[in-house]
Scaffold this motif. Structure first.
Motif, PDB file in Angstrom:
ATOM      1  N   UNK A  77       0.818  -1.194   0.049  1.00  0.00           N
ATOM      2  CA  UNK A  77       0.010  -0.141   0.032  1.00  0.00           C
ATOM      3  C   UNK A  77       0.747   1.251  -0.060  1.00  0.00           C
ATOM      4  N   UNK A  78       2.040   1.246   0.659  1.00  0.00           N
ATOM      5  CA  UNK A  78       2.934   2.371   0.565  1.00  0.00           C
ATOM      6  C   UNK A  78       3.731   2.163  -0.581  1.00  0.00           C
ATOM      7  N   UNK A  79       4.184   3.265  -1.123  1.00  0.00           N
ATOM      8  CA  UNK A  79       5.119   3.246  -2.335  1.00  0.00           C
ATOM      9  C   UNK A  79       6.656   3.104  -1.901  1.00  0.00           C
ATOM     10  N   UNK A  80       7.158   2.277  -2.617  1.00  0.00           N
ATOM     11  CA  UNK A  80       8.375   2.359  -2.467  1.00  0.00           C
ATOM     12  C   UNK A  80       9.333   3.842  -2.873  1.00  0.00           C
ATOM     13  N   UNK A  81      10.538   3.787  -2.228  1.00  0.00           N
ATOM     14  CA  UNK A  81      11.184   5.129  -2.374  1.00  0.00           C
ATOM     15  C   UNK A  81      11.756   5.343  -4.010  1.00  0.00           C
ATOM     16  N   UNK A  82      11.442   6.391  -4.339  1.00  0.00           N
ATOM     17  CA  UNK A  82      11.800   6.867  -5.876  1.00  0.00           C
ATOM     18  C   UNK A  82      13.381   6.540  -6.120  1.00  0.00           C
ATOM     19  N   UNK A  83      13.980   6.033  -6.881  1.00  0.00           N
ATOM     20  CA  UNK A  83      15.352   5.840  -7.009  1.00  0.00           C
ATOM     21  C   UNK A  83      15.636   6.202  -8.585  1.00  0.00           C
ATOM     22  N   UNK A  84      16.702   7.300  -8.638  1.00  0.00           N
ATOM     23  CA  UNK A  84      17.080   7.465 -10.077  1.00  0.00           C
ATOM     24  C   UNK A  84      18.275   7.213 -10.091  1.00  0.00           C
ATOM     25  N   UNK A  85      18.728   6.248 -11.114  1.00  0.00           N
ATOM     26  CA  UNK A  85      20.113   5.845 -11.310  1.00  0.00           C
ATOM     27  C   UNK A  85      20.686   6.568 -12.424  1.00  0.00           C
ATOM     28  N   UNK A  86      21.934   7.284 -12.191  1.00  0.00           N
ATOM     29  CA  UNK A  86      22.377   8.178 -13.151  1.00  0.00           C
ATOM     30  C   UNK A  86      22.557   7.454 -14.135  1.00  0.00           C
ATOM     31  N   UNK A  87      22.228   7.973 -15.357  1.00  0.00           N
ATOM     32  CA  UNK A  87      22.271   7.479 -16.725  1.00  0.00           C
ATOM     33  C   UNK A  87      23.645   8.495 -17.540  1.00  0.00           C
ATOM     34  N   UNK A  88      24.847   7.573 -17.718  1.00  0.00           N
ATOM     35  CA  UNK A  88      25.673   8.253 -18.317  1.00  0.00           C
ATOM     36  C   UNK A  88      26.157   7.607 -19.592  1.00  0.00           C
ATOM     37  N   UNK A  89      26.862   8.316 -20.408  1.00  0.00           N
ATOM     38  CA  UNK A  89      27.315   7.629 -21.750  1.00  0.00           C
ATOM     39  C   UNK A  89      28.774   7.728 -21.577  1.00  0.00           C
ATOM     40  N   UNK A  90      29.528   6.954 -22.179  1.00  0.00           N
ATOM     41  CA  UNK A  90      31.248   7.267 -22.409  1.00  0.00           C
ATOM     42  C   UNK A  90      31.423   6.768 -23.638  1.00  0.00           C
ATOM     43  N   UNK A  91      32.039   7.648 -24.510  1.00  0.00           N
ATOM     44  CA  UNK A  91      32.674   7.676 -25.768  1.00  0.00           C
ATOM     45  C   UNK A  91      34.230   7.421 -25.585  1.00  0.00           C
ATOM     46  N   UNK A  92      34.910   6.862 -26.394  1.00  0.00           N
ATOM     47  CA  UNK A  92      36.427   6.768 -26.389  1.00  0.00           C
ATOM     48  C   UNK A  92      36.944   8.292 -26.308  1.00  0.00           C
ATOM     49  N   UNK A  93      38.083   8.150 -25.878  1.00  0.00           N
ATOM     50  CA  UNK A  93      38.854   9.546 -25.831  1.00  0.00           C
ATOM     51  C   UNK A  93      39.542  10.127 -27.066  1.00  0.00           C
ATOM     52  N   UNK A  94      39.440  11.189 -27.301  1.00  0.00           N
ATOM     53  CA  UNK A  94      40.097  11.680 -28.454  1.00  0.00           C
ATOM     54  C   UNK A  94      41.456  12.307 -28.418  1.00  0.00           C
ATOM     55  N   UNK A  95      41.786  11.957 -27.019  1.00  0.00           N
ATOM     56  CA  UNK A  95      43.252  12.479 -26.755  1.00  0.00           C
ATOM     57  C   UNK A  95      44.294  11.758 -27.404  1.00  0.00           C
ATOM     58  N   UNK A  96      45.304  12.214 -27.792  1.00  0.00           N
ATOM     59  CA  UNK A  96      46.624  11.412 -28.504  1.00  0.00           C
ATOM     60  C   UNK A  96      47.384  10.597 -27.675  1.00  0.00           C
ATOM     61  N   UNK A  97      47.217  10.742 -26.326  1.00  0.00           N
ATOM     62  CA  UNK A  97      47.995  10.117 -25.480  1.00  0.00           C
ATOM     63  C   UNK A  97      47.053   9.508 -24.326  1.00  0.00           C
ATOM     64  N   UNK A  98      47.592   8.220 -23.469  1.00  0.00           N
ATOM     65  CA  UNK A  98      47.147   7.864 -22.381  1.00  0.00           C
ATOM     66  C   UNK A  98      47.574   8.431 -21.255  1.00  0.00           C
ATOM     67  N   UNK A  99      47.079   8.557 -20.085  1.00  0.00           N
ATOM     68  CA  UNK A  99      47.417   8.995 -18.839  1.00  0.00           C
ATOM     69  C   UNK A  99      48.239   7.959 -18.346  1.00  0.00           C
ATOM     70  N   UNK A 100      49.507   8.101 -17.673  1.00  0.00           N
ATOM     71  CA  UNK A 100      50.369   7.352 -16.725  1.00  0.00           C
ATOM     72  C   UNK A 100      49.575   6.829 -15.485  1.00  0.00           C
ATOM     73  N   UNK A 101      48.979   5.476 -15.770  1.00  0.00           N
ATOM     74  CA  UNK A 101      48.094   4.865 -14.771  1.00  0.00           C
ATOM     75  C   UNK A 101      49.163   4.042 -13.962  1.00  0.00           C
ATOM     76  N   UNK A 102      49.261   4.128 -12.708  1.00  0.00           N
ATOM     77  CA  UNK A 102      50.323   3.343 -12.016  1.00  0.00           C
ATOM     78  C   UNK A 102      49.495   2.024 -11.617  1.00  0.00           C
ATOM     79  N   UNK A 103      48.201   1.982 -11.269  1.00  0.00           N
ATOM     80  CA  UNK A 103      47.300   0.836 -11.016  1.00  0.00           C
ATOM     81  C   UNK A 103      45.826   0.914 -11.292  1.00  0.00           C
ATOM     82  N   UNK A 104      45.358  -0.016 -11.439  1.00  0.00           N
ATOM     83  CA  UNK A 104      43.771   0.025 -11.612  1.00  0.00           C
ATOM     84  C   UNK A 104      43.018  -1.145 -10.931  1.00  0.00           C
ATOM     85  N   UNK A 105      41.964  -0.930 -10.237  1.00  0.00           N
ATOM     86  CA  UNK A 105      41.204  -2.031  -9.685  1.00  0.00           C
ATOM     87  C   UNK A 105      39.735  -1.879 -10.150  1.00  0.00           C
ATOM     88  N   UNK A 106      39.264  -3.020 -10.781  1.00  0.00           N
ATOM     89  CA  UNK A 106      37.991  -2.983 -11.165  1.00  0.00           C
ATOM     90  C   UNK A 106      37.119  -3.619 -10.311  1.00  0.00           C
TER      91      UNK A 106
END
Length: 481
Positions: A77-106
């Motif tokens: 009878x009571x409604x659930x909380x409204x939840x908006x998940x942020x909708x984002x798009x991600x295109x490939x970078x147009x930069x000529x070089x890649x940042x010096x990444x030391x480490x990455x955790x997925x």
């Protein structure tokens, strides 16, 4: 005896709670299901020697919840909380070089939450996982929260995770606790906490302020919507939305200024005298906290998802929707643009010549932002990034959402130096006050509401005074038996 289910709800108009509690007795088994209204919740099962003992245990659990304000209800009878998940798009970078990444955790899911301090790095993702890592990239611990993490914020020693379930969890101790419950009609977008006061910006462009006892203080509705920015200091609350940035007095008594930004605000950052707004029109703008005047602009090539600064203000960093990261000088001159190699940065922080990003592909990325490393990267020379793996035996901490989940200890076995606190009825509310000597007895303790029981005593590792006239818990909470 027949199977029987009791369903209760607690939904407070001003207090923010929006929870259910369901107890099912089936012979000698008792099942308890609890959580946010409209969600599946969590399930606990217990067995007893006889049906009579099962019924007695169930009656005790129900009685405890009724005394806390829960009441019989009809599920759905009571409604659930409204939840908006942020909708984002991600295109490939147009930069000529890649940042010096030391480490990455997925982490396994898109990540919005980040906090980096002198001790460790924190990342929270849309699956409700929060990981802590060393600055060298070693995974130290994992917290498993019931819903997606919107953001991670720090308030002095305390680290908080704002989740889609409407709860803000305190992650400062080994066991996370729900520190704040946000009213069910607030569709959370972003949070900030300062000296125990929680500031919530939402999908409708609203701003809600709640004190350390989860009690409503004030709210405002901006001229825009989709408010992805809220930052607070001792003078004001800075609220960014589709119509720009609005500053309100810290007590909510007045609007101090409003500045229309070049595009809707998608992210915010603050330093002592300025706030930074990243917008959908490819720019970060620096605004005076005193007047709202735009002091500088930092132009990117696509929409800005995140921004940060070095502590001295010499450099401004930005992440765009095309998987690029930028660095500008204070006046707005672009110094470099590099690809992240891991999607678009949804949030970022800078510390000790390192730039930490959390991205659309769910990675926490550590970039060497020193001048030498950036110069080498621009020439195509970068270190081999370490792909961090999580250990199989990594400890996983889940929230304690009921009194039964809290560890117990006898007075004789209580840790040396522990502080005893007690739950007391005060003004119709269940408060927590200090029993041990040497503390201000009239001050309340910020304490997880879900584990409070009238008359119960707890021992905590330590208490820290806050300027608002209350104490905050430091360390583990144990119930005295």
């Amino acid at each position: 005896m027949a199977r029987e289910t009791t369903y209760l709800e607690l939904s407070q108009d001003g207090g923010g709670a929006h929870k259910f509690y369901e107890v099912t007795v089936d012979g000698t088994s008792v099942s308890v299901r609890y959580g946010r209204i409209g969600a599946d919740g969590q399930l606990q099962n217990s067995s007893f020697p006889t049906a009579e003992k099962a019924w007695a245990a169930a009656a005790k659990k129900i009685g405890e919840k009724v005394r806390k304000g829960y009441a019989p209800a009809v599920q759905g009878q009571r409604a659930a909380r409204a939840v908006t998940r942020r909708q984002v798009t991600s295109a490939p970078s147009t930069a000529r070089a890649v940042a010096p990444v030391l480490w990455r955790f997925r982490t396994g899911a898109a990540a919005f939450g980040i906090h980096v301090d002198e001790d460790r790095c924190w990342v929270g993702n849309q699956s409700g996982d929060v990981y802590t890592l060393s600055h060298g990239g070693e995974v130290l611990a994992r917290y498993s929260l019931p819903d997606g993490v919107k953001c991670l914020v720090a308030d002095d020693f305390w680290i908080y995770a704002g989740c889609d379930d409407g709860t803000v969890y305190d992650l400062s101790a080994k066991v996370p606790f729900g520190a704040y419950d946000i009213a069910p009609d607030v569709d959370i977008f972003w949070l900030d906490i300062r000296e125990g006061v929680l500031n919530v910006s939402d999908a409708g462009g609203g701003l809600t302020v709640i004190d350390h006892e989860e009690e409503f203080q004030w709210s405002r509705k901006s001229g825009g919507n989709h408010a992805w920015m809220v930052r607070a200091d001792d003078r004001a609350v800075y609220h960014g939305h589709t119509a720009g940035v609005t500053a309100y007095a810290a007590d909510g008594g007045a609007e101090l200024w409003h500045t229309a930004t070049n595009g809707g605000v998608l992210f915010g950052w603050q330093e002592e005298h300025t706030v930074f707004a990243g917008t959908g029109r490819n720019v970060v703008q620096r605004l005076s906290k005193a007047t709202g005047a735009i002091k500088a602009s930092y132009r990117c090539d696509t929409a800005v998802y995140s921004c940060a600064t070095s502590p001295d203000g010499r450099h401004v960093f930005a992440g765009d929707s095309s998987s690029s990261v930028y660095c500008f000088d204070a006046d707005g001159r672009r110094l470099w643009k590099l690809g992240t190699g891991s999607g678009s940065a949804l949030s970022m922080q800078y510390l000790d010549e390192r730039l930490y990003l959390v991205t659309t592909d769910g990675s926490l990325v550590c970039v060497d932002a020193s001048e030498a490393a950036i110069a080498a990267a621009q020439q195509g020379t970068v270190p081999k990034a370490v792909d961090v793996k999580s250990a199989a035996a990594l400890p996983v901490y889940t929230p304690a959402v009921s009194a039964a989940a809290v560890a117990t200890v006898s007075a004789a076995a209580a840790p040396a130096g522990g502080v005893v606190v007690e739950c007391v009825q005060q003004g119709g509310r269940l408060r927590v006050q200090v029993v041990s000597g040497g503390f201000e007895s009239s001050w309340n303790v910020q304490f997880p509401r879900g584990i409070r029981e009238a008359g119960a005593r707890y021992v905590v590792d330590g208490l820290h005074p806050a300027s608002g006239g209350f104490y905050r818990v430091r360390g583990e909470i144990r119930r005295l038996v």
